[in-house]
Write an enzyme that holds these catalytic residues in place. Structure first.
Site, PDB file in Angstrom:
ATOM      1  CE1 TYR A  53      -3.813   2.575   0.844  1.00 52.18           C
ATOM      2  CE2 TYR A  53      -1.987   3.449   2.145  1.00 52.18           C
ATOM      3  CZ  TYR A  53      -3.289   3.585   1.504  1.00 52.18           C
ATOM      4  OH  TYR A  53      -4.038   4.809   1.666  1.00 52.18           O
ATOM      5  CD  GLU A  64      -6.215   5.410  -0.957  1.00 53.86           C
ATOM      6  OE1 GLU A  64      -6.272   4.898   0.251  1.00 53.86           O
ATOM      7  OE2 GLU A  64      -7.272   5.991  -1.324  1.00 53.86           O
TER       8      GLU A  64
END
Length: 443
Positions: free
Chosen positions: A165, A253
């Site tokens: 992530y 993101e």
């Protein structure tokens, strides 16, 4: 750059607090950013243009970020040529519906198809794409009305050995960008952050100095790649940071930031948001805006320089100023009603804009009464009153209209309303106006 009004809406001011928390507790990052996309308080319009995955991939590639090979199509008929020209040797592909909402993989189309992301064999791509295109996809973020799928993104299937992530957001605490990374990714960063908080790292970056090699290395080591070399990882992190700053992003993101079997770090799926106030210097990016994914009422309001957000109540609101809007909606709620929308005409609205505002309000079938609450400072009460009268005549108003005016030229404004011949319920103060609006619903 001039914005469309004093604010988008202040009633969700709590979302700003959640956004601040997000920089410390990444488990809340996605939720906070999603809230901020619609509810930004203060003296600014909504600050986050959102683009589709395929658009983000193209932009990242421009900055040298590794992305999967992919082609977007608008019809199933385009698929055979794409397969032949772009994916001649691929036995499987990933077919991704393109909507501006998360949770696609677990979503359901209204035609019954389960999932907005499918890994399929080559000979099934056209069929799956055809079942997605032109359909409505419902996810946990779209609400029951769902979003239309006008394009699908056909991507190569990567041989992944690791999923991580990565995000760059704006951090209030450090007054600049912050990089958030986790060695695990791909699914539910919220759950991972709750279960494994020690795996989350946060690296603030000085906005003036830019990212250093040491900071980028800290991020890469936090990602803990299994095969990719540190140097290559540093290069990708720095390119992502360059994308963030040079494109005026408010969010980058990537989930997952994937590691392939050949040692590459690839942005397998990404969400990019951009600062609306930078539209004047990011014309190419803002040309990507897809209004089919937005509330048509909000699009119509923006076209005439008004701030509008649709809600679920029955009392339509037209107000000038964020603080007054918050107070109006709170008092409607306290009086037993529910606001149907937020509509801020700002401090310099013209009579024409007021007319357009009424058209937007009355187009909502849920609206059973309209409450106009104006404090005339820069905005003059007589201008608002004239706009109200003309609007009521043009739209053939069929719901009760409650008006509270105060401030500059208030007496002239009240005279215009009184002599208009239109049935208008006047109120002396905000509390009186809210109670009269709620009462009007019952008659």
């Amino acid at each position: 750059m001039a914005t469309r009004g004093a604010s988008r809406i202040a009633v969700r001011a709590a979302a700003a607090a959640r956004a601040s928390v997000a920089s410390y507790f990444p488990a809340q990052l996605s939720e906070a950013i999603e809230s901020l996309n619609r509810w930004t308080p203060g003296n600014h319009q909504v600050r986050h243009l959102n683009v589709h995955e395929y658009q983000g991939a193209k932009l990242m590639s421009k900055f040298g970020v590794n992305v999967p090979k992919g082609v977007v199509v608008s019809s199933a008929e385009e698929v055979p040529k794409v397969l032949k020209d772009v994916f001649p040797d691929n036995k499987e592909l990933v077919v991704k519906s393109q909507i501006l909402a998360g949770g696609r993989g677990l979503g359901t189309f209204k035609n019954g198809l389960k999932g907005g992301v499918h890994i399929v064999k080559r000979d099934e791509v056209e069929d799956i794409a055809g079942k997605m295109l032109g359909q409505i996809l419902v996810t946990k973020q779209t609400g029951p009305e769902g979003k239309p799928v006008n394009k699908v993104f056909l991507c190569e299937k990567l041989a992944l050995i690791n999923e991580m992530y990565f995000a760059i957001a704006l951090d209030r605490a450090s007054a600049g960008p912050v990089i958030i990374a986790c060695a695990k990714g791909g699914t539910s960063i919220e759950d991972l952050a709750e279960k494994y908080p020690d795996m989350i790292i946060k690296v603030p970056v000085n906005i003036r100095d830019g990212i250093t090699d040491a900071e980028a290395e800290k991020v890469v080591k936090g990602l803990a790649p299994k095969k990719a070399d540190i140097k290559g990882g540093i290069d990708q992190v720095k390119k992502l940071y360059k994308l963030f700053t040079e494109s005026d992003c408010t969010l980058v993101e990537i989930n997952p930031l994937a590691e392939t079997s050949d040692g590459r770090i690839v942005a397998a799926d990404a969400k990019l948001n951009f600062d609306d106030n930078a539209a004047f210097r990011q014309k190419e990016i803002f040309a990507m805006r897809d209004t089919t994914q937005e509330d048509p009422r909000e699009v119509a309001a923006a076209a005439v320089d008004l701030n509008y957000i649709g809600l679920d109540g029955e009392i339509g609101c037209m107000v000038n100023g964020a603080g007054l809007a918050m107070a109006t909606m709170d008092i409607i709620k306290l009086s037993g009603g529910t606001p149907a929308n937020f509509l801020d005409v700002g401090g310099k609205a013209s009579e024409t804009q007021v007319v357009e505002a009424f058209k937007i309000l009355t187009a909502d079938p849920k609206v059973k009464a309209i409450l106009v609450n104006i404090f005339g400072g820069i905005m003059k009460c007589d201008v608002i009153a004239s706009g109200i009268v003309n609007a009521a005549k043009q739209v053939k108003l069929e719901v009760p209209l409650i008006v509270r005016l105060e401030g500059t030229n208030v007496e002239l404004g009240k005279t215009i309303l009184k002599e208009s011949g239109i049935t208008i319920i006047t109120a002396e103060d905000l509390d009186d106006a809210a109670k009269k609006a709620v009462k009007a619903l019952k008659h």
